[in-house]
Design a protein around this motif. Structure first.
Motif, PDB file in Angstrom:
ATOM      1  N   ALA A 258      57.428  47.641  26.328  1.00 53.49           N
ATOM      2  CA  ALA A 258      56.706  47.294  27.557  1.00 53.49           C
ATOM      3  C   ALA A 258      55.210  47.387  27.324  1.00 53.49           C
ATOM      4  CB  ALA A 258      57.109  48.227  28.702  1.00 53.49           C
ATOM      5  N   LEU A 259      54.461  46.609  28.107  1.00 56.34           N
ATOM      6  CA  LEU A 259      52.997  46.700  28.143  1.00 56.34           C
ATOM      7  C   LEU A 259      52.582  46.967  29.580  1.00 56.34           C
ATOM      8  CD1 LEU A 259      50.159  44.831  26.488  1.00 56.34           C
ATOM      9  CD2 LEU A 259      50.341  44.575  28.976  1.00 56.34           C
ATOM     10  N   VAL A 260      51.604  47.844  29.749  1.00 60.51           N
ATOM     11  CA  VAL A 260      51.064  48.106  31.078  1.00 60.51           C
ATOM     12  C   VAL A 260      49.571  47.839  31.074  1.00 60.51           C
ATOM     13  CG1 VAL A 260      50.713  50.569  30.568  1.00 60.51           C
ATOM     14  CG2 VAL A 260      50.880  49.795  32.951  1.00 60.51           C
ATOM     15  N   ARG A 261      49.101  47.222  32.146  1.00 59.66           N
ATOM     16  CA  ARG A 261      47.663  46.926  32.248  1.00 59.66           C
ATOM     17  C   ARG A 261      47.282  46.937  33.713  1.00 59.66           C
ATOM     18  NH1 ARG A 261      42.784  45.627  32.575  1.00 59.66           N
ATOM     19  NH2 ARG A 261      41.745  44.174  31.164  1.00 59.66           N
ATOM     20  N   PHE A 262      46.314  47.765  34.067  1.00 56.23           N
ATOM     21  CA  PHE A 262      45.769  47.806  35.410  1.00 56.23           C
ATOM     22  C   PHE A 262      44.413  47.100  35.428  1.00 56.23           C
ATOM     23  CE2 PHE A 262      47.787  51.409  38.094  1.00 56.23           C
ATOM     24  CZ  PHE A 262      49.053  50.984  37.734  1.00 56.23           C
ATOM     25  N   GLY A 263      44.129  46.440  36.521  1.00 57.03           N
ATOM     26  CA  GLY A 263      42.815  45.851  36.747  1.00 57.03           C
ATOM     27  C   GLY A 263      42.250  46.371  38.059  1.00 57.03           C
ATOM     28  N   PHE A 264      40.962  46.257  38.205  1.00 56.51           N
ATOM     29  CA  PHE A 264      40.297  46.752  39.402  1.00 56.51           C
ATOM     30  C   PHE A 264      39.408  45.630  39.929  1.00 56.51           C
ATOM     31  CE2 PHE A 264      41.420  50.091  36.528  1.00 56.51           C
ATOM     32  CZ  PHE A 264      42.218  50.880  37.344  1.00 56.51           C
ATOM     33  N   ASN A 265      40.087  44.738  40.661  1.00 59.70           N
ATOM     34  CA  ASN A 265      39.472  43.493  41.121  1.00 59.70           C
ATOM     35  C   ASN A 265      39.075  42.630  39.937  1.00 59.70           C
ATOM     36  OD1 ASN A 265      38.971  41.924  43.394  1.00 59.70           O
ATOM     37  ND2 ASN A 265      36.802  42.450  43.431  1.00 59.70           N
ATOM     38  N   GLU A 266      39.856  42.683  38.864  1.00 55.01           N
ATOM     39  CA  GLU A 266      39.678  41.824  37.694  1.00 55.01           C
ATOM     40  C   GLU A 266      40.563  40.596  37.884  1.00 55.01           C
ATOM     41  OE1 GLU A 266      40.084  43.892  33.872  1.00 55.01           O
ATOM     42  OE2 GLU A 266      39.816  45.760  34.974  1.00 55.01           O
ATOM     43  N   ARG A 267      39.960  39.490  38.205  1.00 52.18           N
ATOM     44  CA  ARG A 267      40.742  38.317  38.567  1.00 52.18           C
ATOM     45  C   ARG A 267      41.215  37.507  37.365  1.00 52.18           C
ATOM     46  NH1 ARG A 267      36.988  39.698  41.799  1.00 52.18           N
ATOM     47  NH2 ARG A 267      35.409  38.620  40.602  1.00 52.18           N
ATOM     48  N   GLY A 268      40.760  37.872  36.168  1.00 47.15           N
ATOM     49  CA  GLY A 268      41.258  37.234  34.961  1.00 47.15           C
ATOM     50  C   GLY A 268      42.605  37.816  34.564  1.00 47.15           C
ATOM     51  N   PRO A 269      43.402  37.074  33.771  1.00 44.05           N
ATOM     52  CA  PRO A 269      44.750  37.533  33.425  1.00 44.05           C
ATOM     53  C   PRO A 269      44.799  38.700  32.452  1.00 44.05           C
ATOM     54  CG  PRO A 269      44.558  35.139  33.216  1.00 44.05           C
ATOM     55  CD  PRO A 269      43.173  35.688  33.357  1.00 44.05           C
ATOM     56  N   GLY A 270      43.822  38.842  31.576  1.00 46.84           N
ATOM     57  CA  GLY A 270      43.904  39.883  30.547  1.00 46.84           C
ATOM     58  C   GLY A 270      44.655  39.350  29.342  1.00 46.84           C
TER      59      GLY A 270
END
Length: 351
Positions: A258-270
């Protein structure tokens, strides 16, 4: 047709510019080589300031000062080089500029010579409400207004721009989906990013204490002091890799469950999210990241609200990663770099 990017370093924006140049055969202009480990073989490119070179005069020092005011947590390598922005106005031909700061070059060039440009906007300052964003907002508005074509990386960003009066085309970043994926997975959770305090690494540290498996945070750190502080607090449950070669990163994707990724109003996909899906890795993301648009709940991953829910979903995936992983792989196949380049040519009228 040209592509222009401000920095060559280990993050999603230069990765996209390099891959676009490879698959379109357009010329790539790199304002500054900040140490990105990319394979540029077969790419027609020019670097305005090579790795290790320093700018002279007042503008480079002023650039560092201004950047530290807006994004000091990203370190000196993230500096917006005003002298190179001016130097790049000598670029000839229709050019796609990656981000609004490189877009200053396109704007100045158009005002001077009338030459058209396109803008790929990764994040917008138009929603910034603090007084310090007054100047960047006005600058961005002018650059958007003068661009012949505006492209962005998510529907979320497109909708924000539309609310502000600007039309944009969505062209998602790409990836290299693996030809085959492994059915042998370790009880391993990974997260991949260019790490700085704005990414809130402590949240991943908290998840690592709740996840019933190994937890690896891969990628470069913008500031060494941020990394050291994190290791002091969470080094007992998190493995930090630092900068990895592509082969090492692909090996991680091939082994992870699994991969986990949080954003904070990051509108790009990562980029890490897309790359992981390309290797059959289910993804867990929060509501604050643009890649939530690519996640089909319970099919190729999960969109979660907080650390507690993320940890629960990660443990669920660790027990049986293969069904969601196969679906993630199928999603990624439609998001190849070849398809990205084709869509880009369509939008820019170069097909």
């Amino acid at each position: 047709m040209n592509i222009a990017v401000r920095l060559l370093w280990n993050s999603g924006v230069p990765r996209m510019a390099v891959e676009e140049a490879k698959h379109t055969r357009w010329k790539l202009f790199i304002f500054r080589d900040a140490g990105g480990n990319y394979d540029l073989s077969g790419v027609d490119y020019i670097v305005l300031r090579k790795k290790g070179e320093k700018g002279r005069g007042v503008l480079p020092r002023l650039s560092t000062l201004i950047t530290s005011f807006y994004a000091g947590h990203r370190g000196k390598e993230a500096t917006v080089d005003l002298d190179l922005i001016l130097k790049a106005t000598s670029i000839k031909g229709y050019t796609l500029f990656h981000d609004q700061f490189a877009g200053i070059t396109g704007y100045l060039r158009k005002r001077k010579t009338g030459e058209e440009y396109a803008l790929y906007l990764h994040e917008t300052t138009l929603i910034g409400k603090e007084l310090k964003y007054l100047l960047p907002r006005e600058m961005e508005r002018r650059i958007l207004r003068e661009a012949r074509t505006v492209i962005t990386n998510s529907k979320w960003n497109r909708d924000v721009l539309k609310e502000k009066g600007f039309n944009a085309h969505v062209v998602y970043p790409g990836c290299y989906p693996a030809r085959t994926i492994s059915d042998t997975r370790e009880r391993l959770v990974i997260s991949v990013s260019m790490w700085d305090s704005g990414r809130k690494p402590c949240l991943y540290g908290e998840m690592s204490r709740r996840v019933k498996g190994k937890f690896i945070m891969a990628g470069s750190w913008a500031r060494e002091d941020t990394r050291r502080q994190f290791e002091r607090e969470y080094g007992d449950t998190v493995t930090i890799t630092g900068k990895l070669r592509d082969e090492e990163l692909m090996s991680l994707y091939s082994r992870a469950s699994a991969l986990v990724r949080f954003g904070f109003n990051e509108r790009g996909p990562g980029m890490g999210v897309l790359e992981a899906m390309g290797y059959g890795v289910p993804v867990v993301v929060n509501e604050g990241l643009g890649s939530k648009e690519l996640v089909k709940q319970g099919e190729n991953g999960f969109v979660v609200k907080d650390v507690e829910e993320a940890s629960s979903r990660l443990n669920e995936i660790l027990d049986d990663p293969l069904p969601l992983g196969r679906n993630a792989w199928e999603t990624a196949k439609s998001l190849s770099w070849e398809n990205h380049a084709k869509r880009l040519k369509e939008v820019l009228g170069e097909e």
